[in-house]
Scaffold this motif. Structure first.
Motif, mmCIF file in Angstrom:
data_model
loop_
_atom_site.group_PDB
_atom_site.id
_atom_site.type_symbol
_atom_site.label_atom_id
_atom_site.label_comp_id
_atom_site.label_asym_id
_atom_site.label_seq_id
_atom_site.Cartn_x
_atom_site.Cartn_y
_atom_site.Cartn_z
ATOM 1 N N ALA A 28 -6.894 -6.341 12.417
ATOM 2 C CA ALA A 28 -7.315 -6.416 11.017
ATOM 3 C C ALA A 28 -7.765 -7.820 10.646
ATOM 4 O O ALA A 28 -7.381 -8.803 11.287
ATOM 5 N N THR A 29 -8.562 -7.888 9.599
ATOM 6 C CA THR A 29 -8.921 -9.172 9.002
ATOM 7 C C THR A 29 -7.826 -9.570 8.019
ATOM 8 O O THR A 29 -6.878 -8.807 7.762
ATOM 9 N N ASP A 30 -7.944 -10.764 7.437
ATOM 10 C CA ASP A 30 -6.864 -11.270 6.581
ATOM 11 C C ASP A 30 -6.709 -10.478 5.287
ATOM 12 O O ASP A 30 -5.704 -10.637 4.589
ATOM 13 N N GLY A 31 -7.675 -9.622 4.964
ATOM 14 C CA GLY A 31 -7.505 -8.757 3.810
ATOM 15 C C GLY A 31 -6.310 -7.833 3.936
ATOM 16 O O GLY A 31 -5.748 -7.372 2.933
ATOM 17 N N VAL A 32 -5.900 -7.569 5.188
ATOM 18 C CA VAL A 32 -4.687 -6.788 5.455
ATOM 19 C C VAL A 32 -3.470 -7.702 5.563
ATOM 20 O O VAL A 32 -2.462 -7.520 4.878
ATOM 21 N N TRP A 33 -3.569 -8.720 6.429
ATOM 22 C CA TRP A 33 -2.401 -9.562 6.711
ATOM 23 C C TRP A 33 -1.949 -10.370 5.495
ATOM 24 O O TRP A 33 -0.761 -10.714 5.394
ATOM 25 N N ASP A 34 -2.850 -10.670 4.567
ATOM 26 C CA ASP A 34 -2.472 -11.420 3.366
ATOM 27 C C ASP A 34 -1.718 -10.558 2.352
ATOM 28 O O ASP A 34 -1.069 -11.102 1.450
ATOM 29 N N ASN A 35 -1.811 -9.229 2.501
ATOM 30 C CA ASN A 35 -1.296 -8.355 1.441
ATOM 31 C C ASN A 35 -0.183 -7.402 1.851
ATOM 32 O O ASN A 35 0.556 -6.925 0.983
ATOM 33 N N ILE A 36 -0.061 -7.099 3.119
ATOM 34 C CA ILE A 36 0.967 -6.145 3.563
ATOM 35 C C ILE A 36 1.959 -6.835 4.485
ATOM 36 O O ILE A 36 1.568 -7.450 5.484
ATOM 37 N N PHE A 37 3.233 -6.710 4.165
ATOM 38 C CA PHE A 37 4.272 -7.236 5.042
ATOM 39 C C PHE A 37 4.372 -6.352 6.288
ATOM 40 O O PHE A 37 4.058 -5.158 6.269
ATOM 41 N N GLU A 38 4.800 -6.965 7.361
ATOM 42 C CA GLU A 38 4.861 -6.314 8.661
ATOM 43 C C GLU A 38 5.624 -5.001 8.632
ATOM 44 O O GLU A 38 5.166 -3.972 9.150
ATOM 45 N N GLU A 39 6.807 -5.008 7.998
ATOM 46 C CA GLU A 39 7.643 -3.804 7.983
ATOM 47 C C GLU A 39 6.982 -2.666 7.192
ATOM 48 O O GLU A 39 7.133 -1.486 7.530
ATOM 49 N N ASP A 40 6.233 -3.017 6.142
ATOM 50 C CA ASP A 40 5.542 -1.990 5.358
ATOM 51 C C ASP A 40 4.378 -1.398 6.141
ATOM 52 O O ASP A 40 4.080 -0.203 6.028
ATOM 53 N N LEU A 41 3.727 -2.218 6.934
ATOM 54 C CA LEU A 41 2.628 -1.730 7.762
ATOM 55 C C LEU A 41 3.154 -0.737 8.807
ATOM 56 O O LEU A 41 2.561 0.335 9.014
ATOM 57 N N LEU A 42 4.256 -1.079 9.455
ATOM 58 C CA LEU A 42 4.843 -0.175 10.443
ATOM 59 C C LEU A 42 5.273 1.137 9.805
ATOM 60 O O LEU A 42 5.142 2.209 10.406
ATOM 61 N N LYS A 43 5.760 1.061 8.569
ATOM 62 C CA LYS A 43 6.191 2.269 7.871
ATOM 63 C C LYS A 43 5.019 3.211 7.631
ATOM 64 O O LYS A 43 5.141 4.433 7.758
ATOM 65 N N ILE A 44 3.849 2.653 7.306
ATOM 66 C CA ILE A 44 2.653 3.478 7.107
ATOM 67 C C ILE A 44 2.289 4.187 8.405
ATOM 68 O O ILE A 44 1.949 5.380 8.410
ATOM 69 N N VAL A 45 2.364 3.465 9.534
ATOM 70 C CA VAL A 45 2.042 4.070 10.834
ATOM 71 C C VAL A 45 3.025 5.184 11.149
ATOM 72 O O VAL A 45 2.634 6.273 11.601
ATOM 73 N N ASP B 16 -12.238 -8.530 1.256
ATOM 74 C CA ASP B 16 -12.707 -7.448 2.134
ATOM 75 C C ASP B 16 -11.544 -7.019 3.014
ATOM 76 O O ASP B 16 -10.714 -7.843 3.420
ATOM 77 N N VAL B 17 -11.484 -5.732 3.346
ATOM 78 C CA VAL B 17 -10.417 -5.211 4.184
ATOM 79 C C VAL B 17 -11.027 -4.461 5.355
ATOM 80 O O VAL B 17 -11.838 -3.547 5.156
ATOM 81 N N THR B 18 -10.663 -4.858 6.557
ATOM 82 C CA THR B 18 -11.078 -4.148 7.767
ATOM 83 C C THR B 18 -9.877 -3.952 8.671
ATOM 84 O O THR B 18 -9.160 -4.917 8.964
ATOM 85 N N VAL B 19 -9.647 -2.722 9.087
ATOM 86 C CA VAL B 19 -8.539 -2.418 9.994
ATOM 87 C C VAL B 19 -9.045 -1.483 11.079
ATOM 88 O O VAL B 19 -9.812 -0.546 10.811
ATOM 89 N N VAL B 20 -8.647 -1.763 12.310
ATOM 90 C CA VAL B 20 -8.954 -0.898 13.442
ATOM 91 C C VAL B 20 -7.640 -0.561 14.124
ATOM 92 O O VAL B 20 -6.986 -1.458 14.673
ATOM 93 N N LEU B 21 -7.234 0.707 14.060
ATOM 94 C CA LEU B 21 -6.059 1.135 14.792
ATOM 95 C C LEU B 21 -6.513 1.624 16.170
ATOM 96 O O LEU B 21 -7.533 2.311 16.289
ATOM 97 N N ALA B 22 -5.758 1.276 17.185
ATOM 98 C CA ALA B 22 -6.073 1.698 18.546
ATOM 99 C C ALA B 22 -4.824 2.304 19.172
ATOM 100 O O ALA B 22 -3.759 1.684 19.143
#
Length: 334
Positions: A260-277, A325-331
């Motif tokens: 992801a670009t910083d549009g993701v990392w600046d706004n979502i904490f790590e634990e919240d991101l894992l919870k979404i996954v 801007d927000v860009t995320v690529v899940l692999a």
């Protein structure tokens, strides 16, 4: 009278000799000075004739970037060789930049696609928004950089993230700058490269199945010159591809990579991101969309964020998110 004339002649001859000596000394000193300057420039890697050309076309003489040696895996067999990545990208531009598509860029290269490469790869780049104040669309730079990186990897028999980014860096000649993150999976090894404040996270499931709980196996660190001034490739920047942080990682089937670009990392904490996954129950396409939409929503909120935490630690008063801007690529490693 004759004596006076002879004395004046001697004085003229003496004065002429002194003048010739001074002129010769001056010329000789300048020649020696030029010789010494030439030697010092040579030691510093310059050539006096080509200095102007070096400054005018610096990209022509940027040093080649050797690829790091790939480590031979113990017991690497058919299982590791057939691992590949399935990609699920999502991009949402900043509301004020939606008309031009934002300043982020990304690419994905799946194994068997294009010219049937035997590797998977992806990259994200974030155009530096400050260029807009000078009337420059940094999104054009980030898109070109990702286009050339994709092209290099697509045609490579033995892929190398370093080589691909260095090639793209040389080929991207327009004004602008951007951060960059590239990953390449080849024969079970994930080669990663990150420059700036984009990045990726590798999440590993604790168990197989849709209800798997994920833990962070690896996460990139931001590269900043000072707060909110990330490393970047491009015009007027001294940062170059070899300044990127690199890491080779053995991946396993079931791992999930979040680029992801910083549009993701600046706004979502790590634990919240894992919870979404985890809550996506294996539907990574919906997870990518949820991460992007959540980042955009938090960016417009007053909620505590990773960016506000870092800003306050650096001595700045900032509350809430950072709209971008927000860009995320899940692999997904399969």
């Amino acid at each position: 009278a004759n004596d006076t004339r002879q004395r004046e002649d001697r004085e003229r001859h003496l004065l002429s000799a002194v003048c010739r000596f001074l002129i010769w000394s001056s010329i000789n000193s300048r020649a020696k000075a030029r010789e010494m300057l030439g030697r010092s420039r040579a030691l510093a890697g310059f050539h006096p004739v080509n200095t102007a050309r070096l400054h005018a076309r610096a990209w022509l003489v940027r040093p080649a970037i050797p690829c790091p040696p790939r480590r031979t895996l113990q017991g690497a067999g058919a299982l590791e060789k057939v691992l590949k990545l399935q990609f699920f990208p999502c991009m949402i531009p900043h509301p004020s930049k939606a008309e031009k598509g934002g300043e982020d860029a990304y690419f994905v290269l799946e194994e068997g696609g294009g010219n049937t490469p035997q590797h998977s790869a992806a990259g994200v780049a974030d155009g530096v928004g400050g260029w807009a104040e000078m009337g420059v669309d940094a999104g054009l730079y980030s898109k070109a950089l990702m286009k050339w990186t994709h092209q290099r990897l697509e045609s490579a028999e033995i892929p190398c993230a370093h080589d691909a980014l260095a090639f793209a860096y040389r080929m991207t000649k327009m004004t602008g700058s951007c951060t960059a993150c590239v990953v390449v999976l080849h024969k079970g090894v994930l080669e990663t490269l990150n420059l700036g404040d984009s990045g990726f996270l590798l999440a590993r499931p604790s168990e197989e199945g849709a209800s798997a709980h994920y833990k962070v196996f690896f996460k990139t660190k931001e590269q900043q010159h000072t707060f909110n001034m990330p490393y970047q490739l491009g015009t007027y920047s001294k940062d170059m591809p070899q300044h990127a942080a690199v890491k080779n990682i053995e991946v396993k089937r079931g791992d999930v990579i979040v680029m992801a670009t910083d549009g993701v990392w600046d706004n979502i904490f790590e634990e919240d991101l894992l919870k979404i996954v985890e809550e996506s129950s294996g539907n990574l396409k919906s997870a990518a969309k949820a991460i992007a939409e959540t980042s955009m929503r938090i960016g417009m909120s007053d909620n505590p964020t990773p960016f506000s935490t870092r800003a306050q630690a650096a001595g700045f008063q900032h509350n809430g998110g950072k709209l971008d801007d927000v860009t995320v690529v899940l692999a997904h490693v399969v």
